[in-house]
Design an enzyme around this catalytic site. Structure first.
Site, PDB file in Angstrom:
ATOM      1  N   ASN A 125       0.797  -1.293   0.013  1.00  0.00           N
ATOM      2  CA  ASN A 125      -0.063   0.121   0.016  1.00  0.00           C
ATOM      3  C   ASN A 125       0.849   1.280  -0.020  1.00  0.00           C
ATOM      4  O   ASN A 125       1.398   1.791   1.179  1.00  0.00           O
ATOM      5  CB  ASN A 125      -0.864  -0.001   1.185  1.00  0.00           C
ATOM      6  CG  ASN A 125      -1.823   1.077   1.375  1.00  0.00           C
ATOM      7  OD1 ASN A 125      -1.830   2.032   0.420  1.00  0.00           O
ATOM      8  ND2 ASN A 125      -2.656   1.051   2.343  1.00  0.00           N
TER       9      ASN A 125
ATOM     10  N   ARG B  59      -2.534  -2.164  -3.411  1.00  0.00           N
ATOM     11  CA  ARG B  59      -3.503  -1.272  -3.396  1.00  0.00           C
ATOM     12  C   ARG B  59      -3.454  -0.120  -4.353  1.00  0.00           C
ATOM     13  O   ARG B  59      -2.724   0.583  -4.321  1.00  0.00           O
ATOM     14  CB  ARG B  59      -3.675  -0.821  -2.062  1.00  0.00           C
ATOM     15  CG  ARG B  59      -4.977   0.386  -1.608  1.00  0.00           C
ATOM     16  CD  ARG B  59      -5.212   0.883  -0.349  1.00  0.00           C
ATOM     17  NE  ARG B  59      -6.137   1.758  -0.361  1.00  0.00           N
ATOM     18  CZ  ARG B  59      -6.090   2.947   0.305  1.00  0.00           C
ATOM     19  NH1 ARG B  59      -5.165   3.113   1.088  1.00  0.00           N
ATOM     20  NH2 ARG B  59      -7.407   3.729   0.310  1.00  0.00           N
TER      21      ARG B  59
ATOM     22  N   HIS C  79     -12.642   3.092  -0.217  1.00  0.00           N
ATOM     23  CA  HIS C  79     -12.710   2.059   0.879  1.00  0.00           C
ATOM     24  C   HIS C  79     -13.341   0.759   0.144  1.00  0.00           C
ATOM     25  O   HIS C  79     -14.049   0.097   0.920  1.00  0.00           O
ATOM     26  CB  HIS C  79     -13.338   2.581   2.125  1.00  0.00           C
ATOM     27  CG  HIS C  79     -12.961   3.724   2.702  1.00  0.00           C
ATOM     28  ND1 HIS C  79     -13.651   4.547   3.407  1.00  0.00           N
ATOM     29  CD2 HIS C  79     -11.403   3.943   2.748  1.00  0.00           C
ATOM     30  CE1 HIS C  79     -12.820   5.583   3.826  1.00  0.00           C
ATOM     31  NE2 HIS C  79     -11.650   4.939   3.631  1.00  0.00           N
TER      32      HIS C  79
ATOM     33  N   ARG D 231     -11.421  15.925   6.977  1.00  0.00           N
ATOM     34  CA  ARG D 231     -12.594  16.172   5.812  1.00  0.00           C
ATOM     35  C   ARG D 231     -13.790  16.606   6.031  1.00  0.00           C
ATOM     36  O   ARG D 231     -14.356  15.814   7.098  1.00  0.00           O
ATOM     37  CB  ARG D 231     -12.507  15.072   4.703  1.00  0.00           C
ATOM     38  CG  ARG D 231     -11.182  14.549   4.221  1.00  0.00           C
ATOM     39  CD  ARG D 231     -11.227  13.555   2.941  1.00  0.00           C
ATOM     40  NE  ARG D 231      -9.966  12.996   2.921  1.00  0.00           N
ATOM     41  CZ  ARG D 231      -9.889  11.725   2.756  1.00  0.00           C
ATOM     42  NH1 ARG D 231     -11.160  10.702   3.099  1.00  0.00           N
ATOM     43  NH2 ARG D 231      -8.852  11.056   2.720  1.00  0.00           N
TER      44      ARG D 231
ATOM     45  N   ASP E  76      -8.900  12.771  16.708  1.00  0.00           N
ATOM     46  CA  ASP E  76      -8.941  11.450  17.164  1.00  0.00           C
ATOM     47  C   ASP E  76     -10.200  11.263  18.244  1.00  0.00           C
ATOM     48  O   ASP E  76     -10.388  11.909  19.078  1.00  0.00           O
ATOM     49  CB  ASP E  76      -7.532  11.160  18.051  1.00  0.00           C
ATOM     50  CG  ASP E  76      -7.180   9.682  18.308  1.00  0.00           C
ATOM     51  OD1 ASP E  76      -8.508   9.207  19.035  1.00  0.00           O
ATOM     52  OD2 ASP E  76      -6.234   9.069  18.299  1.00  0.00           O
TER      53      ASP E  76
ATOM     54  N   GLY F 202     -15.241   2.881  14.237  1.00  0.00           N
ATOM     55  CA  GLY F 202     -16.492   1.991  13.997  1.00  0.00           C
ATOM     56  C   GLY F 202     -16.041   0.852  14.853  1.00  0.00           C
ATOM     57  O   GLY F 202     -16.853   0.321  15.928  1.00  0.00           O
TER      58      GLY F 202
ATOM     59  N   GLU G 109      -8.357  -4.971   5.154  1.00  0.00           N
ATOM     60  CA  GLU G 109      -8.152  -4.599   3.581  1.00  0.00           C
ATOM     61  C   GLU G 109      -6.987  -5.362   3.186  1.00  0.00           C
ATOM     62  O   GLU G 109      -7.004  -5.813   1.988  1.00  0.00           O
ATOM     63  CB  GLU G 109      -7.949  -2.982   3.543  1.00  0.00           C
ATOM     64  CG  GLU G 109      -9.261  -2.265   3.920  1.00  0.00           C
ATOM     65  CD  GLU G 109      -9.194  -0.871   4.014  1.00  0.00           C
ATOM     66  OE1 GLU G 109      -8.717  -0.343   5.298  1.00  0.00           O
ATOM     67  OE2 GLU G 109      -9.183   0.009   2.886  1.00  0.00           O
TER      68      GLU G 109
HETATM   69  P1  AMP Z   1      -8.306   4.029  11.152  1.00  0.00           P
HETATM   70  O1  AMP Z   1      -8.067   5.329   9.866  1.00  0.00           O
HETATM   71  O2  AMP Z   1      -9.209   3.011  10.520  1.00  0.00           O
HETATM   72  O3  AMP Z   1      -7.015   3.627  11.258  1.00  0.00           O
HETATM   73  O4  AMP Z   1      -8.906   4.703  12.235  1.00  0.00           O
HETATM   74  C1  AMP Z   1      -8.212   5.804  12.925  1.00  0.00           C
HETATM   75  C2  AMP Z   1      -9.079   6.596  13.897  1.00  0.00           C
HETATM   76  O5  AMP Z   1      -9.801   5.684  14.769  1.00  0.00           O
HETATM   77  C3  AMP Z   1      -8.339   7.300  14.671  1.00  0.00           C
HETATM   78  O6  AMP Z   1      -8.147   8.750  14.358  1.00  0.00           O
HETATM   79  C4  AMP Z   1      -9.336   7.352  15.904  1.00  0.00           C
HETATM   80  O7  AMP Z   1     -10.144   8.503  15.812  1.00  0.00           O
HETATM   81  C5  AMP Z   1      -9.934   6.253  16.000  1.00  0.00           C
HETATM   82  N1  AMP Z   1      -9.690   5.270  17.078  1.00  0.00           N
HETATM   83  C6  AMP Z   1      -8.854   4.262  17.157  1.00  0.00           C
HETATM   84  N2  AMP Z   1      -8.765   3.691  18.363  1.00  0.00           N
HETATM   85  C7  AMP Z   1      -9.807   4.177  18.873  1.00  0.00           C
HETATM   86  C8  AMP Z   1     -10.422   3.800  20.381  1.00  0.00           C
HETATM   87  N3  AMP Z   1      -9.936   2.851  21.192  1.00  0.00           N
HETATM   88  N4  AMP Z   1     -11.528   4.643  20.576  1.00  0.00           N
HETATM   89  C9  AMP Z   1     -11.981   5.642  19.701  1.00  0.00           C
HETATM   90  N5  AMP Z   1     -11.573   5.978  18.612  1.00  0.00           N
HETATM   91  C10 AMP Z   1     -10.378   5.039  18.078  1.00  0.00           C
END
Ligand code: AMP
Length: 403
Positions: A12, A96, A185, A246, A287, A337, A389
């Protein structure tokens, strides 16, 4: 490919990064995972975890001028674990590729013509495809004899009906510039919708699923009987849900206003909407953990950002319920999620008339496994389904080269 070749290297490539995983498709085991960051800088960093040997994580710092240098460094790390790219067990490299336009509806073995076609899509994916192309060129130079497969983020969405994919724009202009909704995605939406069907003990063709991929980037999709019929991202990954940085959906006239009234340049508007909006624009944090912490401390800006994020999710749940007619499941996936129980609870709250509910105890469980979080008698199953993924790319790659 020899009969014993069951390994797939998944790459990736980002503009200054290279993420990789080596998987054995014999049992879908991950043999090694890693990441090179800050390619092209003095302080490039490679973090390699040799899962097969159970060895400790290894970090290397030092200038890696380009993706070629980065991939060679990765190859050296793999070789040190006895997993070198020259191994006869390596069946293929799966790449990817973010944008496949309308041309690529399936994973595709890369040859010169395919690479030219992916290059032709750069104008519609200027931020992503160039880096993917660099990764492909580098890997092909290193192992010209090995099948290399492109797996496209857009492919799963090519089944969208024309009325969902087309913007209500002048047709001639839209067609001349290939302006339409492509969606992104896709490997995640494909994987999670299939896994959700499995969780319900059904074949994907039997179920209608709304997938909410909520990571730093976020998108929703409506999947009817295993086929995507609508998705929230559009020509680019900017449309749709509120994301980490975004804006998601916005009145396009806001962009005219920013230029004409606020005096911003095209690039500044682009940066504002893609990098400085969404959660970070609303409250200074992207975050969700930090946002929840601030809300617990009574921070109003964080609370408003959270409420806007949830409001948008509810609108898409309502819209996709109407699009699908019958919803069997809602699946939450990706960083937010999978981990943020308060987001899942708030998004589903008040949707009992749509047959959707969350059980507080089930929602509080932490696990890496797909699981239901709706009450036993819920008309719509609400689920947490961790995405993967890389595994999806590896499976699609292997299926193609071993067919
Ligand atoms: P991803 O792009 O799928 O890697 O998701 C990253 C985002 O997941 C981070 O910016 C956080 O906002 C969220 N995240 C990761 N771990 C947690 C957690 N334990 N509780 C709440 N949000 C989380």
């Amino acid at each position: 490919m020899t009969a014993t070749a069951t390994r797939v290297l998944v790459l990736n490539s980002g503009s200054s990064s290279l993420k990789y995983q080596l998987l054995d498709m014999h049992d879908a085991a991950r043999l090694a995972v890693g990441l090179v960051e800050r390619i092209g800088e003095e302080t490039s960093r490679l973090v390699h975890t040799p899962l097969a040997t159970g060895g400790a994580k290894r970090e290397t710092e030092g200038a890696m001028a380009d993706h070629d240098a980065a991939l060679k460094a990765v190859a050296a790390e793999l070789a040190a674990d006895g997993l070198g790219l020259d191994s006869p067990e390596l069946a293929a490299i799966g790449h990817r590729v973010v944008h496949g336009g309308l041309r690529f509806t399936e994973p595709t073995v890369i040859d010169d013509a395919v690479l030219t076609e992916i290059e032709r899509l750069v104008p519609v994916a200027p931020l992503h495809n160039p880096a993917n192309i660099t990764g492909i060129r580098t890997a092909r130079a290193l192992r010209p004899d090995l099948p290399q497969v492109a797996v496209f983020d857009t492919a799963f969405h090519t089944t969208m009906p024309e009325y969902a994919a087309r913007y209500a724009l002048d047709v001639a202009t839209a067609d001349a510039h290939r302006i339409r909704r492509y969606g992104f995605h896709g490997t995640s939406h494909a994987y999670v919708s299939r896994k959700t069907a499995a969780l319900l003990g059904k074949d994907p063709s039997e179920v209608n699923v709304i997938v909410l991929h909520l990571g730093n980037g976020a998108s929703a999709s409506a999947v009817a009987g295993g086929r995507c019929v609508d998705t929230s991202m559009g020509l680019t990954p900017l449309e749709g849900l509120v994301m980490g940085t975004r804006s998601g959906d916005i009145d396009p006239a806001v962009t005219f206003h920013l230029k004409r009234v606020a005096g911003m340049s095209e690039d500044e508007v682009d940066e504002l909407l893609n990098k400085k909006s969404g959660l970070i624009g609303l409250c200074g944090d992207n975050d969700m953990r930090e946002i929840r912490r601030r809300i617990d401390e009574g921070d109003d800006r964080a609370k408003l950002a959270f409420d806007i994020y949830i409001h948008r999710l509810k609108k898409y749940l309502g819209a996709y319920t109407a699009v699908l007619g019958r919803v069997d499941a809602v699946a939450f996936t990706a960083g937010v999620g999978e981990n943020a129980a308060p987001v899942r609870e708030a998004a589903i709250a008040g949707l009992a008339d749509m047959g959707m509910a969350v059980d507080a105890d089930r929602n509080a469980v932490r696990s890496d496994e797909p699981r239901l979080i709706s009450p036993e008698d819920s008309r719509v199953a609400v689920a947490v389904v961790p995405t993967d993924e890389e595994l999806e790319i590896a499976q699609q790659t292997y299926a193609l080269v071993s067919a």
